[in-house]
Design a protein around this motif. Structure first.
Motif, PDB file in Angstrom:
ATOM      1  N   THR A 452      13.379 -19.094 106.182  1.00 37.71           N
ATOM      2  CA  THR A 452      12.095 -18.629 106.830  1.00 37.71           C
ATOM      3  C   THR A 452      11.527 -18.735 108.237  1.00 37.71           C
ATOM      4  N   ARG A 467      14.002 -22.589 102.686  1.00 36.01           N
ATOM      5  CA  ARG A 467      13.007 -23.114 101.551  1.00 36.01           C
ATOM      6  C   ARG A 467      13.901 -24.150 100.507  1.00 36.01           C
ATOM      7  N   ASP A 495       6.217 -22.821 105.350  1.00 37.02           N
ATOM      8  CA  ASP A 495       7.516 -22.011 105.753  1.00 37.02           C
ATOM      9  C   ASP A 495       7.813 -21.996 107.069  1.00 37.02           C
ATOM     10  N   CYS A 496       6.965 -22.086 108.072  1.00 37.19           N
ATOM     11  CA  CYS A 496       7.060 -21.918 109.396  1.00 37.19           C
ATOM     12  C   CYS A 496       6.737 -23.228 109.994  1.00 37.19           C
TER      13      CYS A 496
END
Length: 714
Positions: A452, A467, A495-496
């Motif tokens: 991600t 993930r 995710d970031c």
């Protein structure tokens, strides 16, 4: 003896193998140019781009950390009821404006005195007061009908003036008589004046002396009557004894009030109470009189002066170009468009059309001569867009990859020099030549789920976030890549995750309410961010979606989870071994869920841009000195049992107002920070040990300190 020798031989053998494995981390993850995983000793070639030495991070200092009481409630506990002191009708609820203030008849909030003679150029101008208005200590807030008292005051003033004139006339006559007496005394010596004349002047002198005494008495009475009338006038002009906000108006204009009737209620704002709960075992470490810091949780809307951009579908990524003085925002959307937004220039937006939804976007940095954006689509292709001229946007991409990914692109990133691009699709990560859009090589499939986040570092490494709750740091060469450092056991809530501009640190979601700052040299935690803990009861305050550094690494932006994904928290980057301090809470319009964010690289035009699930792209500018000054200091007033498991901490804090308002609003949330220097030692009770108590001065404390769990207010 033989058994001992055999045991020593096996121990030496396994020890040497362990040493070999420990000195070759990631040895099985080298790759060749065709993308196949190869043995550890494969040469990956020279560094992909020029390396910059990684700054050495100082060792964490073992020290006692602060106690953090999260989710404390701010309350305006003190208030003033403004009463009437006399029986009268309410003439005005208003405050007097400074002399010379122009009267604007079209301004409904500005009014003149009802008995003002000159209506065109009034001298008595007022600001009409309503509920919610702010007033200062000593300010007149109501005017009762005082016409009769004004008449009495003017009459007393005239009588006082008349008495002054009588006293002056009597004094003047006495002076004249005294001069005549002096002359007669001289004439009498020469036989030129009769004794009767002298006696008559002396009688007149006594009469004028009596007149002066009577005039002085009249003045005393007139002055007394004037002072009484003036006191009565003040009673017709109730004042606020506190600085605060008008909370409720009980009597309106034209209504009759009796002495003692309340006219309005004013809630004090310059002093507030901050109350928070914590487990009872921590109570002994807090004492009355301790100095603490109050960090308010103040939501801020987007900067409306900079405007907004709007997609017709979810925004999947945002990035900012590196142009000096005119950075461009590029947002990717599932509406088959990437929007280019000239935030600091014309404020216009331009659409870069795609044949499919756009899943990711990245831009070259400020050190790259020609500015490009790269977009990754649902069709697996990368498209390169020349954005060097903000006034002339391209209609077509300058380059498109021929052998893209088999699935949608999930992440893209430019190298610091802009010569290379990394992209991810599912578990696959590819490094590309940006000049030719040709594939250089594929990283091994170390991850077990979708990648991600991709981040290049100045050390010619690539950080991949997946993930599967893992992070990998890859050494990049011209011929392939090898893994340098695996970091596992993420919470997987964001995710970031960002990497610092110098490549020394990254953000790591340790838990849903804790983001660690991790050293990329050795994987150790060197700082932490802690949420307010509000999520324990309200569903807000937990981390989610993203955690990124600003370009100068001074700030960290984090997303919130669960019921408040429309919020972002802006933090001061924690110092080595410490915790970050929240500076601002950003809330998107209509509380749209945040999907992505990016910082501007231009230090002269700092901002953070955010994309939402509703398709909006919004901008916030950094907090200024005034906003940062809202961090307050306070004093613990009490630490009292709340129930058998909880204590309640009450803190009195100064809440001085500024041009933006009164600082911390009533019923807002804040954190109470008790520094390590203030934490009180406890006295031993027999040999009992308090469970989970604050550690001693020599104990090793996890980075971030003792952040007290959220205890619901009952």
């Amino acid at each position: 003896m033989r058994r001992i020798r055999r045991w020593l031989f096996l121990a030496a053998l396994t020890g040497s193998l362990g040493l070999y494995i420990g000195c070759n981390p990631g040895s099985s993850t080298s790759v060749s140019t065709n993308g196949e995983t190869t043995a550890a000793n494969i040469d990956i070639g020279s560094p992909l781009y020029a390396k910059v030495p990684m700054p050495a991070l100082p060792a964490n200092q073992l020290r006692r950390e602060p106690i953090v009481i999260a989710n404390a409630v701010v309350s305006y506990a003190e208030k003033q009821t403004v009463p009437a002191q006399v029986d009268a009708y309410v003439l005005m609820l208003a405050s007097k404006l400074p002399p010379g203030t122009a009267y604007n008849p079209n301004d409904e909030r500005i009014m003149i005195h009802p008995r003002e003679v000159d209506k065109k150029n009034p001298t008595r101008v007022f600001r009409r007061l309503v509920e919610g208005d702010r007033v200062k200590k000593g300010e007149v807030v109501a005017w009762l009908d005082q016409e009769a008292v004004e008449v009495q005051y003017r009459a007393s003033a005239l009588m006082e003036s008349n008495a002054d004139e009588q006293v002056a006339a009597a004094k003047k006559s006495l002076v004249q008589i005294q001069d005549l007496l002096n002359s007669l005394e001289e004439a009498k010596k020469n036989g030129a004046a009769a004794l009767s004349e002298v006696v008559q002047l002396q009688i007149n002198q006594n009469r004028f002396m009596t007149d002066e005494v009577q005039a002085r008495g009249a003045k005393i009475k007139a002055t007394s009557d004037k002072d009484t009338a003036e006191t009565l006038l003040r009673k017709h002009q109730p004042q606020s004894t506190v600085t605060g906000i008008i909370k409720k108006v009980f009597k309106n204009v034209g209504e009759f009030v009796k002495a003692g009737d309340p006219i309005m209620e004013i809630q004090q704002t310059d002093t507030v109470m901050v109350e928070g709960n914590l487990p009872a075992q921590y109570g002994p470490y807090l004492k009355r009189g301790m100095k603490v810091r109050i960090e308010p949780d103040l939501p801020v809307s987007e900067d409306r002066n900079l405007g907004t951009a709007q997609h017709r579908a979810e925004v999947t990524g945002v990035a900012v170009t590196g142009q000096k003085d005119r950075p461009l925002v590029v947002s990717a959307g599932l509406d088959n468009n990437a929007l280019v937004w000239d935030v600091c220039g014309t404020k216009n937006t331009f659409a870069l059309h795609h044949p499919t939804g756009v899943k990711a976007v990245a831009c070259t940095g400020p050190d790259v001569k020609t500015q490009f954006a790269v977009t990754g689509g649902e069709d697996g292709q990368l498209r390169f867009w020349d954005l060097h001229d903000p006034d002339h946007m391209p209609k077509e991409p300058s380059k498109t990859t021929e052998d893209g990914h088999a699935g949608p692109v999930s992440a893209v990133a430019f190298s610091p020099d802009g010569r290379y691009v990394a992209s991810a699709s599912g578990r696959e990560v590819v490094v590309w030549d940006a000049a030719t859009a040709k594939r250089l090589y594929v990283l091994p499939t170390e991850h077990k789920d979708t990648v991600t986040t991709l981040r290049f570092t100045p050390q010619s490494t690539l950080v991949t976030v997946c993930r599967d709750k893992s992070v990998r740091v890859w050494n990049l060469g011209t011929q392939g890549a090898s893994m340098l450092l695996p970091i596992d056991h993420r919470a997987g809530v964001a995710d970031c995750l960002g990497v610092s501009s110098d490549g020394s640190r990254m953000l790591f979601d340790q838990t849903d309410d804790r983001i660690d700052v991790v050293s990329l040299a050795d994987g150790r935690t060197v700082g932490t961010l802690q949420t307010t803990g509000a999520g324990r009861t309200t569903g807000t305050g937990r981390f989610a979606t993203l955690a990124i550094f600003s370009w100068d690494d001074s700030l960290v932006l984090t997303g919130c989870g669960e019921g408040s994904r429309s919020e972002l928290q802006l933090w001061e980057t924690p110092k080595i071994g410490g915790r970050g301090q929240e500076q601002r809470r950003c809330v998107t319009p209509t509380e749209s869920e945040v999907t992505c964010a990016a910082f501007s690289p231009d230090k002269d035009h700092p901002f953070v841009v955010v994309g939402t699930k509703a398709g909006g792209v919004h901008v916030w500018t950094p907090p200024g000195k005034t906003e940062l000054a809202k961090i307050r200091t306070g004093t613990i007033e009490s630490v009292l049992p709340f129930d058998d498991k909880t204590v309640q901490v009450r803190v009195r804090a100064i809440n001085t107002g500024d041009e933006t308002g009164d600082g911390m609003p009533d019923r807002s949330r804040a954190k109470i920070i008790v520094s390590a220097d203030q934490v009180a030692p406890t006295e031993a009770v027999g040999s009992a040990v308090v469970p989970n108590a604050h550690p001693g001065p020599n104990a090793v404390v996890p980075v971030g300190g003792l952040v007290i769990p959220q205890v619901p207010n009952k």
